[in-house]
Structure formats: C-alpha cells, structure tokens
Design a protein around this motif. Structure first.
Motif, short mmCIF file in Angstrom:
data_model
loop_
_atom_site.label_atom_id
_atom_site.label_comp_id
_atom_site.label_asym_id
_atom_site.label_seq_id
_atom_site.Cartn_x
_atom_site.Cartn_y
_atom_site.Cartn_z
N ARG A 1 0.91 -1.32 -0.17
CA ARG A 1 0.10 -0.29 0.02
C ARG A 1 0.79 1.50 0.36
NH1 ARG A 1 -3.26 1.24 4.83
NH2 ARG A 1 -2.66 2.63 5.64
N GLU A 2 2.19 1.35 0.48
CA GLU A 2 3.57 2.40 1.27
C GLU A 2 3.63 2.79 -0.53
OE1 GLU A 2 3.03 4.29 3.41
OE2 GLU A 2 1.66 3.62 3.96
N GLY B 1 2.22 1.73 -3.29
CA GLY B 1 1.82 2.49 -4.71
C GLY B 1 1.41 2.35 -5.51
N ALA C 1 0.20 -2.31 -5.50
CA ALA C 1 -1.04 -1.50 -3.96
C ALA C 1 -2.58 -2.04 -4.74
CB ALA C 1 -1.17 -0.11 -4.05
N GLU C 2 -2.67 -2.06 -6.40
CA GLU C 2 -4.04 -2.20 -6.73
C GLU C 2 -3.83 -3.69 -6.33
OE1 GLU C 2 -4.14 -0.10 -10.37
OE2 GLU C 2 -4.17 1.59 -9.61
N VAL D 1 -3.79 -5.34 -3.37
CA VAL D 1 -5.97 -5.13 -3.06
C VAL D 1 -6.70 -6.29 -3.14
CG1 VAL D 1 -7.34 -4.25 -3.21
CG2 VAL D 1 -6.01 -2.46 -2.71
#
Length: 68
Positions: free
Chosen positions: A9-10, A12, A16-17, A20
C-alpha cells in the motif's frame, strides 16, 4: 502477511492495486465455515488447489512484471 500488505500500500500504483485484489481473492478461496484441526482434505483440498492455481495464472497474466 499484514506487513507485506502495508508495504504494498505504501508503494502505491500497480503494486497497491494488485495487493487489494489478491487480499480480496484470498478471502474467497477460504470457505466461510469453521475448519477442522485436520485442515482441508479430499475434495476441499483439490478445490482449493484448483482455485489457487487459476488465480495465480490470472495474476501472472494481469501483473506479469509484479509476479515472479
């Protein structure tokens, strides 16, 4: 696993996608019931393996540069 999700997440972007999507998929691979101490066995284990392999193939196709 939580620290890896946080790190993704950090970072990005596509990392990050991807994180998820993977976390949501993991929740769908595990049956929504209490497991026995013996874990998955028989047909349940085969179903899990097939689902895992199918998702891994999809991840490799979607995020070839992120999946090793």
């Amino acid at each position: 696993m939580g620290h890896r999700l946080f790190a993704a997440r950090e970072r990005g972007g596509p990392v990050a996608e991807a994180a998820v999507v993977v976390m949501a998929d993991v929740s769908r691979l595990v049956p929504p019931r209490r497991e026995t101490r013996d874990g998955l066995g028989g047909p349940a284990a085969q179903h899990f393996r097939q689902g895992y392999e199918a998702r891994l193939a999809a991840y490799r196709e979607s995020w070839a540069d992120l999946v090793d």
